[in-house]
Motif scaffolding. Sequence first.
Motif: not given
Length: 224
Positions: A62-86
């Motif tokens: 989210l910091y990278f995105a706020r700084e203007g970058f386009t970010v592809q985020a990966t993780d093996f935790s679906a729970t963590g990524l759900k929190q990221l999208r929120a």
Amino acid sequence: MSDDGQDLAEAQRAHWQSAYGDHPGMYGRQPSAPAVHAAAVFRAAGVRDVLELGAGHGRDTLYFAREGFTVQATDFSATGLKQLRAGARQQGVAGRVTTVVHDVRAPLPLPDASVDAVFAHMLLCMALSTEEIHAAVGEVRRVLRSGGIFVYTVRHTGDAHYGAGIPHGDDIFEHGGFAVHFFGRAMVDALADGWRLDEVQPFEEGDLPRRLWRVTQTLPRERA
């Protein structure tokens, strides 16, 4: 991967899922110091898009995105990524963030030479064998464009938890339910073979404190 390695990997996946589920946003909203450093390096190099490996609940994404970058985020935790999208929706940067559930032991789901930079904070020092770490860095090299930058951090053998807890071989020790592969300097140098190694910076993080290296390496530019 050996049966023991597979069992450890599955146990760690379950542990992280539980950790993110029980402690939403467990690392807080502020970006890590390595992410702040990486953003400055990326901006100076004209980077537009960043792949983050092991993004968790996304404080650095989210910091990278706020700084203007386009970010592809990966993780093996679906729970963590759900929190990221929120978080991306709440912060108004959802249009610059995509997520993919992915285990770093598998090939990256990206085409060759498709991103400008890769960032991984403590992902490579998870419960990965030396062979798996080399394969993961090979995948990073594959998906980076010519002149692409890779910034990663790892706990090293000077850390207080090195040699403590449950040993799993290959410099992997489990402490408090989390398994860590501690890096010697030879591992860093080996992973930089064929790259330009720009920096190996020691730093500390957390209350223990954890002792880490921040590594920056760059792919040579292809000649026309």
